[in-house]
Design a protein around this motif. Sequence first.
Motif, PDB file in Angstrom:
ATOM      1  N   MET A 228      56.965  92.327  97.890  1.00 44.92           N
ATOM      2  CA  MET A 228      57.099  93.574  97.184  1.00 44.92           C
ATOM      3  C   MET A 228      58.390  93.610  96.355  1.00 44.92           C
ATOM      4  SD  MET A 228      56.838  97.256  98.830  1.00 44.92           S
ATOM      5  CE  MET A 228      56.861  98.677  97.893  1.00 44.92           C
ATOM      6  N   ILE A 229      59.427  92.986  96.848  1.00 41.89           N
ATOM      7  CA  ILE A 229      60.709  93.000  96.135  1.00 41.89           C
ATOM      8  C   ILE A 229      60.648  92.108  94.896  1.00 41.89           C
ATOM      9  CG2 ILE A 229      63.131  92.322  96.318  1.00 41.89           C
ATOM     10  CD1 ILE A 229      63.093  93.328  99.151  1.00 41.89           C
TER      11      ILE A 229
ATOM     12  N   MET B 120      59.010  93.771  91.960  1.00 40.48           N
ATOM     13  CA  MET B 120      59.875  94.820  91.447  1.00 40.48           C
ATOM     14  C   MET B 120      61.021  94.211  90.625  1.00 40.48           C
ATOM     15  SD  MET B 120      61.916  97.994  93.318  1.00 40.48           S
ATOM     16  CE  MET B 120      61.582  97.376  94.906  1.00 40.48           C
TER      17      MET B 120
END
Length: 78
Positions: free
Chosen positions: A1-2, A5
Amino acid sequence: MIIPMLQELRSKMTTIETKIDRHQDETRAAFASLDARHKAIRQAMGADTLMAKFLLGDFEERLALIERRLETLAAKPG
C-alpha cells in the motif's frame, strides 16, 4: 500500500515541477518584456533631454545675440 502511494506522490511531484518550470519561463519572459520596455523609455527620455538641451542652447544663443545688439544700441550716442 505504501509503494503505490509513493509512486503516486512521485507522479504528482513531477507534474508540479513541470507546472513550476512553465510558470518560471512565463515569469522570465514577462520580466524580459518589461526590461525591454524600460530600456525603450530610458532611451526616449534621454533623447528628449538631448533635444531639450539642443533647443535651449539655440535659444540661449539667440538671446545672447539680441543682448549684444541691445548693448550696441545702448552704447551709441544719441
